[in-house]
Scaffold this motif. Structure first.
Motif, PDB file in Angstrom:
ATOM      1  N   THR A  46       0.833  -1.197   0.000  1.00 50.79           N
ATOM      2  CA  THR A  46       0.000   0.000   0.000  1.00 50.79           C
ATOM      3  C   THR A  46       0.864   1.243   0.000  1.00 50.79           C
ATOM      4  O   THR A  46       1.978   1.223   0.504  1.00 50.79           O
ATOM      5  CB  THR A  46      -0.927   0.039   1.218  1.00 50.79           C
ATOM      6  OG1 THR A  46      -0.163   0.163   2.392  1.00 50.79           O
ATOM      7  CG2 THR A  46      -1.812  -1.167   1.310  1.00 50.79           C
ATOM      8  N   ARG A  47       0.321   2.208  -0.657  1.00 49.16           N
ATOM      9  CA  ARG A  47      -0.985   2.316  -1.254  1.00 49.16           C
ATOM     10  C   ARG A  47      -0.937   2.016  -2.744  1.00 49.16           C
ATOM     11  O   ARG A  47      -1.901   1.520  -3.313  1.00 49.16           O
ATOM     12  CB  ARG A  47      -1.560   3.712  -1.045  1.00 49.16           C
ATOM     13  CG  ARG A  47      -1.894   3.979   0.410  1.00 49.16           C
ATOM     14  CD  ARG A  47      -2.334   5.382   0.676  1.00 49.16           C
ATOM     15  NE  ARG A  47      -1.353   6.349   0.204  1.00 49.16           N
ATOM     16  CZ  ARG A  47      -1.102   7.500   0.794  1.00 49.16           C
ATOM     17  NH1 ARG A  47      -1.760   7.833   1.873  1.00 49.16           N
ATOM     18  NH2 ARG A  47      -0.221   8.323   0.314  1.00 49.16           N
ATOM     19  N   GLY A  48       0.161   2.320  -3.394  1.00 49.05           N
ATOM     20  CA  GLY A  48       0.234   2.203  -4.844  1.00 49.05           C
ATOM     21  C   GLY A  48      -0.024   0.818  -5.394  1.00 49.05           C
ATOM     22  O   GLY A  48      -0.517   0.667  -6.503  1.00 49.05           O
ATOM     23  N   ILE A  68       0.532  -5.127   2.765  1.00 46.87           N
ATOM     24  CA  ILE A  68       1.619  -4.706   3.640  1.00 46.87           C
ATOM     25  C   ILE A  68       1.760  -3.216   3.389  1.00 46.87           C
ATOM     26  O   ILE A  68       1.776  -2.765   2.242  1.00 46.87           O
ATOM     27  CB  ILE A  68       2.933  -5.475   3.398  1.00 46.87           C
ATOM     28  CG1 ILE A  68       4.015  -5.003   4.380  1.00 46.87           C
ATOM     29  CG2 ILE A  68       3.399  -5.363   1.954  1.00 46.87           C
ATOM     30  CD1 ILE A  68       5.251  -5.901   4.411  1.00 46.87           C
ATOM     31  N   SER A  69       1.812  -2.459   4.456  1.00 48.36           N
ATOM     32  CA  SER A  69       1.902  -1.009   4.327  1.00 48.36           C
ATOM     33  C   SER A  69       3.312  -0.571   4.686  1.00 48.36           C
ATOM     34  O   SER A  69       3.771  -0.769   5.815  1.00 48.36           O
ATOM     35  CB  SER A  69       0.881  -0.333   5.243  1.00 48.36           C
ATOM     36  OG  SER A  69       0.935   1.063   5.066  1.00 48.36           O
ATOM     37  N   PRO A  81      12.400   3.551   4.356  1.00 44.68           N
ATOM     38  CA  PRO A  81      11.117   2.840   4.456  1.00 44.68           C
ATOM     39  C   PRO A  81      10.954   2.130   5.800  1.00 44.68           C
ATOM     40  O   PRO A  81      11.932   1.667   6.391  1.00 44.68           O
ATOM     41  CB  PRO A  81      11.201   1.829   3.314  1.00 44.68           C
ATOM     42  CG  PRO A  81      12.649   1.596   3.096  1.00 44.68           C
ATOM     43  CD  PRO A  81      13.334   2.893   3.446  1.00 44.68           C
ATOM     44  N   HIS A  82       9.717   2.084   6.259  1.00 46.35           N
ATOM     45  CA  HIS A  82       9.401   1.308   7.453  1.00 46.35           C
ATOM     46  C   HIS A  82       7.996   0.720   7.317  1.00 46.35           C
ATOM     47  O   HIS A  82       7.124   1.307   6.688  1.00 46.35           O
ATOM     48  CB  HIS A  82       9.558   2.136   8.735  1.00 46.35           C
ATOM     49  CG  HIS A  82       8.668   3.334   8.808  1.00 46.35           C
ATOM     50  ND1 HIS A  82       8.959   4.519   8.178  1.00 46.35           N
ATOM     51  CD2 HIS A  82       7.477   3.515   9.435  1.00 46.35           C
ATOM     52  CE1 HIS A  82       7.988   5.387   8.421  1.00 46.35           C
ATOM     53  NE2 HIS A  82       7.080   4.805   9.171  1.00 46.35           N
ATOM     54  N   VAL A  83       7.811  -0.464   7.895  1.00 50.61           N
ATOM     55  CA  VAL A  83       6.538  -1.180   7.815  1.00 50.61           C
ATOM     56  C   VAL A  83       5.579  -0.607   8.838  1.00 50.61           C
ATOM     57  O   VAL A  83       5.893  -0.516  10.022  1.00 50.61           O
ATOM     58  CB  VAL A  83       6.736  -2.692   8.035  1.00 50.61           C
ATOM     59  CG1 VAL A  83       5.399  -3.421   8.054  1.00 50.61           C
ATOM     60  CG2 VAL A  83       7.646  -3.270   6.956  1.00 50.61           C
ATOM     61  N   ILE A  84       4.389  -0.228   8.355  1.00 45.55           N
ATOM     62  CA  ILE A  84       3.334   0.283   9.221  1.00 45.55           C
ATOM     63  C   ILE A  84       2.346  -0.827   9.561  1.00 45.55           C
ATOM     64  O   ILE A  84       1.822  -0.907  10.657  1.00 45.55           O
ATOM     65  CB  ILE A  84       2.597   1.458   8.532  1.00 45.55           C
ATOM     66  CG1 ILE A  84       3.555   2.619   8.311  1.00 45.55           C
ATOM     67  CG2 ILE A  84       1.397   1.910   9.352  1.00 45.55           C
ATOM     68  CD1 ILE A  84       2.987   3.716   7.433  1.00 45.55           C
ATOM     69  N   LYS A  85       2.096  -1.720   8.576  1.00 48.63           N
ATOM     70  CA  LYS A  85       1.161  -2.831   8.756  1.00 48.63           C
ATOM     71  C   LYS A  85       1.683  -4.033   7.982  1.00 48.63           C
ATOM     72  O   LYS A  85       2.022  -3.930   6.811  1.00 48.63           O
ATOM     73  CB  LYS A  85      -0.228  -2.447   8.229  1.00 48.63           C
ATOM     74  CG  LYS A  85      -1.274  -3.527   8.393  1.00 48.63           C
ATOM     75  CD  LYS A  85      -1.889  -3.858   7.050  1.00 48.63           C
ATOM     76  CE  LYS A  85      -2.842  -5.025   7.124  1.00 48.63           C
ATOM     77  NZ  LYS A  85      -2.409  -6.124   6.283  1.00 48.63           N
TER      78      LYS A  85
END
Length: 169
Positions: A46-48, A68-69, A81-85
């Motif tokens: 996400t989001r693209g 995966i966000s 970059p970092h994982v939000i979800k």
């Protein structure tokens, strides 16, 4: 030296074009999964990656879809970059084996490098690829130059444009 702003070397993608290109990506991935050619799940970054992931899932009749966000942009500025979800653990199974991870674009490759480290057995596919990120994807449809800014339809609005020469009056 290049004095252009990122948007001045733009590649504008319409809704029709992203749909055609995402379908082409699905056709390229069809039959390439580890389970007699089938895939267990699609995960959109996400989001693209949401729109192309939905199209790929539809075309390949994959009913398990997750996300995966990863946040790596603040408007047009790229950051670490970092994982939000994360996707559900049961969807990802053994390090992502049998899972298609889909994004709209691989640019520098930092987002995909992070996700690939988490799920090394997954198949990574993007609709568009730039040269720096291209080695991180297993499949893509169109390559654009590193200095091209892609304008996706979900980021755009239609508006009047003044004629190039003169005016309409």
């Amino acid at each position: 030296m290049n004095d252009r702003l990122p948007h001045e070397k733009g590649f504008h993608i319409s809704w029709d074009q992203i749909h055609r290109d995402a379908r082409a990506l699905a056709w390229r991935l069809d039959g390439k999964g580890p389970d007699d050619g089938a895939w267990r799940a699609v995960v959109g970054i996400t989001r693209g990656g949401l729109v192309p992931a939905a199209v790929v899932a539809r075309e390949l009749d994959i009913r398990v879809v997750d996300t995966i966000s990863v946040k790596s942009y603040n408007h047009q500025t790229q950051s670490e970059p970092h994982v939000i979800k994360s996707p559900q653990a049961d969807v990802m199974g053994d390090q992502g084996e049998g899972v298609l991870i889909i994004d709209d674009l691989v640019d520098s490759g930092r987002t995909l490098a992070l996700v690939r480290e988490m799920y090394p057995k997954a198949m990574f596919a993007t609709v568009y690829a730039k040269p720096l990120g291209r080695p991180l994807v297993d499949s893509f449809i169109t390559e654009v130059s590193q200095d091209t800014w892609i304008f996706f339809p979900w980021d755009m609005a239609l508006q009047y444009v003044q004629p190039y020469r003169g005016s309409e009056n």
